[in-house]
Design a protein around this motif. Structure first.
Motif, PDB file in Angstrom:
ATOM      1  N   ILE A   1       0.865  -1.187   0.000  1.00 26.78           N
ATOM      2  CA  ILE A   1       0.000   0.000   0.000  1.00 26.78           C
ATOM      3  C   ILE A   1       0.892   1.224   0.000  1.00 26.78           C
ATOM      4  N   GLU A   2       0.832   2.000  -1.070  1.00 26.60           N
ATOM      5  CA  GLU A   2       1.671   3.190  -1.190  1.00 26.60           C
ATOM      6  C   GLU A   2       0.933   4.407  -0.642  1.00 26.60           C
ATOM      7  N   ASN A   3       1.643   5.180   0.152  1.00 23.67           N
ATOM      8  CA  ASN A   3       1.091   6.385   0.769  1.00 23.67           C
ATOM      9  C   ASN A   3       1.788   7.590   0.148  1.00 23.67           C
ATOM     10  N   THR A   4       1.152   8.183  -0.855  1.00 22.19           N
ATOM     11  CA  THR A   4       1.781   9.297  -1.562  1.00 22.19           C
ATOM     12  C   THR A   4       0.734  10.321  -1.946  1.00 22.19           C
ATOM     13  N   ASN A   5       1.117  11.568  -1.863  1.00 22.21           N
ATOM     14  CA  ASN A   5       0.223  12.682  -2.221  1.00 22.21           C
ATOM     15  C   ASN A   5      -1.105  12.589  -1.478  1.00 22.21           C
ATOM     16  N   THR A   6      -1.008  12.250  -0.183  1.00 19.01           N
ATOM     17  CA  THR A   6      -2.182  12.135   0.712  1.00 19.01           C
ATOM     18  C   THR A   6      -3.193  11.113   0.212  1.00 19.01           C
ATOM     19  N   GLN A   7      -2.746  10.139  -0.565  1.00 16.21           N
ATOM     20  CA  GLN A   7      -3.622   9.088  -1.068  1.00 16.21           C
ATOM     21  C   GLN A   7      -3.011   7.723  -0.792  1.00 16.21           C
ATOM     22  N   LEU A   8      -3.865   6.739  -0.538  1.00 14.94           N
ATOM     23  CA  LEU A   8      -3.423   5.363  -0.367  1.00 14.94           C
ATOM     24  C   LEU A   8      -3.753   4.583  -1.638  1.00 14.94           C
ATOM     25  N   VAL A   9      -2.727   3.932  -2.218  1.00 10.17           N
ATOM     26  CA  VAL A   9      -2.892   3.207  -3.476  1.00 10.17           C
ATOM     27  C   VAL A   9      -2.361   1.791  -3.291  1.00 10.17           C
ATOM     28  N   VAL A  10      -3.153   0.790  -3.730  1.00  8.23           N
ATOM     29  CA  VAL A  10      -2.759  -0.619  -3.620  1.00  8.23           C
ATOM     30  C   VAL A  10      -1.943  -1.014  -4.841  1.00  8.23           C
ATOM     31  N   ASN A  11      -0.853  -1.753  -4.609  1.00 12.57           N
ATOM     32  CA  ASN A  11       0.029  -2.200  -5.675  1.00 12.57           C
ATOM     33  C   ASN A  11      -0.486  -3.511  -6.281  1.00 12.57           C
ATOM     34  N   PRO A  12      -0.857  -3.533  -7.574  1.00  9.68           N
ATOM     35  CA  PRO A  12      -1.380  -4.764  -8.201  1.00  9.68           C
ATOM     36  C   PRO A  12      -0.406  -5.932  -8.139  1.00  9.68           C
ATOM     37  N   GLU A  13       0.893  -5.642  -8.222  1.00 13.46           N
ATOM     38  CA  GLU A  13       1.893  -6.721  -8.173  1.00 13.46           C
ATOM     39  C   GLU A  13       1.819  -7.461  -6.846  1.00 13.46           C
ATOM     40  N   ALA A  14       1.668  -6.707  -5.754  1.00 15.69           N
ATOM     41  CA  ALA A  14       1.565  -7.335  -4.429  1.00 15.69           C
ATOM     42  C   ALA A  14       0.284  -8.156  -4.309  1.00 15.69           C
TER      43      ALA A  14
ATOM     44  N   ILE B   1     -11.384   3.768   2.698  1.00 18.48           N
ATOM     45  CA  ILE B   1     -10.653   4.979   3.073  1.00 18.48           C
ATOM     46  C   ILE B   1     -10.628   5.960   1.902  1.00 18.48           C
ATOM     47  N   SER B   2     -10.376   5.456   0.693  1.00 21.27           N
ATOM     48  CA  SER B   2     -10.294   6.329  -0.479  1.00 21.27           C
ATOM     49  C   SER B   2     -11.628   7.009  -0.781  1.00 21.27           C
ATOM     50  N   SER B   3     -12.740   6.344  -0.423  1.00 18.72           N
ATOM     51  CA  SER B   3     -14.059   6.920  -0.678  1.00 18.72           C
ATOM     52  C   SER B   3     -14.524   7.844   0.436  1.00 18.72           C
ATOM     53  N   GLY B   4     -13.665   8.044   1.442  1.00 18.34           N
ATOM     54  CA  GLY B   4     -14.026   8.933   2.537  1.00 18.34           C
ATOM     55  C   GLY B   4     -14.783   8.246   3.651  1.00 18.34           C
ATOM     56  N   ASP B   5     -14.900   6.935   3.599  1.00 15.79           N
ATOM     57  CA  ASP B   5     -15.611   6.186   4.625  1.00 15.79           C
ATOM     58  C   ASP B   5     -14.604   5.569   5.594  1.00 15.79           C
ATOM     59  N   LEU B   6     -15.119   4.941   6.662  1.00 11.58           N
ATOM     60  CA  LEU B   6     -14.256   4.247   7.610  1.00 11.58           C
ATOM     61  C   LEU B   6     -14.167   2.769   7.232  1.00 11.58           C
ATOM     62  N   PRO B   7     -12.981   2.177   7.299  1.00 11.79           N
ATOM     63  CA  PRO B   7     -12.887   0.726   7.053  1.00 11.79           C
ATOM     64  C   PRO B   7     -13.705  -0.035   8.088  1.00 11.79           C
ATOM     65  N   CYS B   8     -14.556  -0.931   7.614  1.00 13.71           N
ATOM     66  CA  CYS B   8     -15.494  -1.648   8.487  1.00 13.71           C
ATOM     67  C   CYS B   8     -15.221  -3.145   8.401  1.00 13.71           C
ATOM     68  N   VAL B   9     -15.010  -3.760   9.562  1.00 14.05           N
ATOM     69  CA  VAL B   9     -14.701  -5.187   9.607  1.00 14.05           C
ATOM     70  C   VAL B   9     -15.883  -6.006   9.104  1.00 14.05           C
ATOM     71  N   GLU B  10     -17.099  -5.624   9.496  1.00 10.05           N
ATOM     72  CA  GLU B  10     -18.281  -6.378   9.074  1.00 10.05           C
ATOM     73  C   GLU B  10     -18.451  -6.331   7.560  1.00 10.05           C
ATOM     74  N   ASN B  11     -18.208  -5.154   6.960  1.00  8.53           N
ATOM     75  CA  ASN B  11     -18.313  -5.045   5.501  1.00  8.53           C
ATOM     76  C   ASN B  11     -17.264  -5.899   4.803  1.00  8.53           C
ATOM     77  N   ALA B  12     -16.064  -5.929   5.386  1.00  8.52           N
ATOM     78  CA  ALA B  12     -15.009  -6.758   4.798  1.00  8.52           C
ATOM     79  C   ALA B  12     -15.383  -8.230   4.835  1.00  8.52           C
ATOM     80  N   ILE B  13     -15.985  -8.666   5.942  1.00 13.28           N
ATOM     81  CA  ILE B  13     -16.412 -10.064   6.053  1.00 13.28           C
ATOM     82  C   ILE B  13     -17.524 -10.360   5.051  1.00 13.28           C
ATOM     83  N   LEU B  14     -18.434  -9.391   4.862  1.00  9.35           N
ATOM     84  CA  LEU B  14     -19.501  -9.577   3.877  1.00  9.35           C
ATOM     85  C   LEU B  14     -18.937  -9.697   2.465  1.00  9.35           C
ATOM     86  N   ALA B  15     -17.910  -8.872   2.176  1.00  6.98           N
ATOM     87  CA  ALA B  15     -17.280  -8.953   0.851  1.00  6.98           C
ATOM     88  C   ALA B  15     -16.646 -10.326   0.646  1.00  6.98           C
TER      89      ALA B  15
END
Length: 572
Positions: A14-27, A303-317
């Motif tokens: 997860i890259e933290n640059t220019n106040t944005q968090l971006v996921v690396n596809p290679e990882a 986080i990128s959409s301005g929401d809070l990361p939610c454990v329940e939503n992650a489990i639903l996904a």
């Protein structure tokens, strides 16, 4: 990749640059190929505190994660290294190193807080690395912990009082390991008695008496650590070498370092390898590489959409992904079962429908039975243990002798639960899941009970562990029995079905033979009638010649013989 992990070095997850968090596809591609359960160890702390050295030691390498502030300085965020677990061959060790926290020249505190929160959400063991003794400055650095309730949600629809109770957080928070680097203080208390590193940490997490803003500011990080993290451990490290040589740590061999530091690093690695758990979700569901990939994407997208990361939503996904996979697996299983039992074409439609029902409904009823048992047991536990949970919240057991009183009450309630009839096959598993969710609260009450001596505490902890191990073994044995019963039932059902099919085929064969015999008899009757008619016709066709010959013979014999009429002859 379950047995052949090809990662010569770490990659940015997860890259933290220019106040944005971006996921690396290679990882993410690397994670998607790991089918084994993952043990995830994340380390955080201010930059230039020696985090990367410890992570390289866990990876079994001298270098990999950069220990230089000049290298990779443009890439902040979370770096990942997946390696074979050195002691657990069926698991993969995923190491997460956070870069640049607290570097005021390279980032902002808001994104650092998100990196801190993500490290907690993704890991099963969370290492906080600090320089020197824990003091007010260090506690100030732990302000990230106090912000967790503003960064993480346990449920998708939380109410205003969600974070008053730490039970939701404890259910998914990792174990907490504190590493104190270049520690020069001796572990002594007022009486001059030496204490362990763990006792040192426990003393530091005790709340200061007072209600001033300064006291509250000091107490808040410790209070959060005590409430949220289910298990806590502390390690101290002497300075590894002379301060002037610290920059050469990557290239130095162990025999060039302080022997005490080398042993301390070895003890730290041994503890992590032995005690770090598999990353799991609610209900003890173990996370593998693809599931960890989904967690990363779900949290970062929130986080990128301005929401809070939610454990329940992650489990639903995850559930949606797994449900789709389960449907495909069920279809494949159905095709296999039908392919083994059906020989197309079937004689009748009913035969095909019977096979379909036998294959499908057995699995449906098993799942329905499991769900009904789980729901029944959960409701029963809630009803029985409701008063106990209220007493814990109100501090009834936070007093001398409270731990023994708690154990006595829990034993009484467990006995009441076990005596209830018709709980179903999930009875023991649901109970153990509930008891595991209360371990941190029970441990906190044990630590605050001043009437127990150190030896009594140790004995009590060992007793609880033994009971937990016995309960786990019992639950495993019951699960094995369930599986054996299912296999026996399936075999019995299969044999019964084969028997029914065989009997039905014999009945249909006998019916077919009877029909063929009746048809043959009818054909013979028709054939015999035609034959008789043909013979009679042939007989009639010869009568005139016969009659004429007879007359001529009789005339010659006796001319006075009367002539017999032809019609009369025929009628005769």
């Amino acid at each position: 990749m379950a047995s052949d992990i090809q990662m010569p070095g770490p990659v940015c997850l997860i890259e933290n640059t220019n106040t944005q968090l971006v996921v690396n596809p290679e990882a993410l591609k690397i994670l998607s190929a790991i089918t084994q359960p993952v043990v995830v160890v994340a380390i955080v702390g201010l930059y230039r505190t020696g985090k990367s050295y410890l992570m390289n030691k866990l990876a079994g390498q001298k270098n990999g994660f950069s220990m230089s502030s000049k290298v990779q300085s443009h890439t902040k965020g979370i770096w990942m290294w997946c390696v074979h677990h050195p002691e657990k061959p069926n698991y993969t060790l995923v190491l997460l190193d956070t870069k640049g926290l607290g570097d005021e020249e390279k980032g902002d505190n808001q994104n650092d807080s998100w990196i801190f929160a993500l490290a907690i959400l993704l890991s099963s063991t969370f290492v906080y690395n600090s320089m020197g003794a824990i003091n007010q400055q260090v506690m100030d650095e732990l302000h990230y912990v106090t912000e967790l309730t503003d960064k993480i949600r346990a449920k998708s629809s939380p109410d205003a009082n969600e974070f008053d109770d730490s039970a939701d957080f404890v259910s998914f928070f990792p174990d907490f390991v504190c590493t104190l680097r270049d520690f020069s203080l001796e572990f002594e208390v007022l009486g001059g008695q030496p204490i362990s590193a763990d006792e040192y940490l426990q003393n530091l997490l005790k709340l200061k008496q007072g209600t001033s803003s300064k006291d509250n500011k000091f107490n808040l990080p410790g209070l959060c650590i005590r409430k949220f993290f289910p298990k806590k451990k502390c390690f101290i490290f002497d300075q590894p070498t002379h301060r002037k040589k610290l920059g050469q740590l990557e290239t130095m061999h162990d025999d060039e370092l302080d022997p005490k530091f080398v042993q301390q690093a070895a003890d730290f690695c041994s503890y992590i390898f032995t005690n770090s758990k598999v990353k799991s979700l609610s209900g003890g569901i173990q996370v593998n590489g693809p599931w960890l990939e989904t967690l990363v994407l779900t949290y970062v997208d929130a986080i990128s959409s301005g929401d809070l990361p939610c454990v329940e939503n992650a489990i639903l996904a995850l559930a949606q992904i797994e449900n789709s996979a389960a449907v495909q697996k069920a279809i494949a299983h159905y095709d296999q079962q039908m392919g083994e039992k059906v020989e197309l074409p079937t004689e009748t439609l009913q035969e095909l429908l019977d096979l379909h029902t036998a294959t499908k409904r057995r699995n449906d009823f098993y799942k329905e039975n499991m769900e009904a048992s789980s729901n029944c047991c959960s409701a029963l536990l809630k009803d029985i243990f409701h008063s106990l949970e209220d007493d814990i919240k109100q501090g009834v057991y936070s007093k001398p002798g409270g731990y023994r009183l708690l154990m006595k009450t829990m034993h009484k309630l467990k006995k009441r639960y076990l005596q209830e009839p018709r709980k179903g096959i999930q009875s023991e598993e649901v109970l153990q899941t509930y008891l595991r969710s209360k371990e941190s609260e029970i441990d906190a009450i044990l630590q605050t009970d001043q009437t127990l001596t150190k030896r009594e505490k140790l004995n009590e902890v060992q007793r609880v562990k033994a009971e937990s191990a016995e309960a786990a073994a019992k639950m495993l044995e019951e699960m094995q029995k369930k599986n054996e019963q299912m296999m026996e039932e399936e075999e019995k059902s299969y044999q019964e079905h084969v028997k029914q099919l065989t009997e039905k085929m014999e009945q249909e064969r006998a019916q077919l033979m009877a029909e063929q015999e009746r048809a043959l008899a009818l054909k013979l009757q028709v054939f015999n009638g035609i034959t008789l008619r043909f013979l009679f016709f042939c007989f009639l066709s010869t009568l005139p010649d016969l009659f004429v010959g007879l007359l001529e013979h009789e005339n010659q014999k006796d001319l006075a013989c009367p002539v017999i009429p032809f019609d009369l002859y025929l009628s005769a």
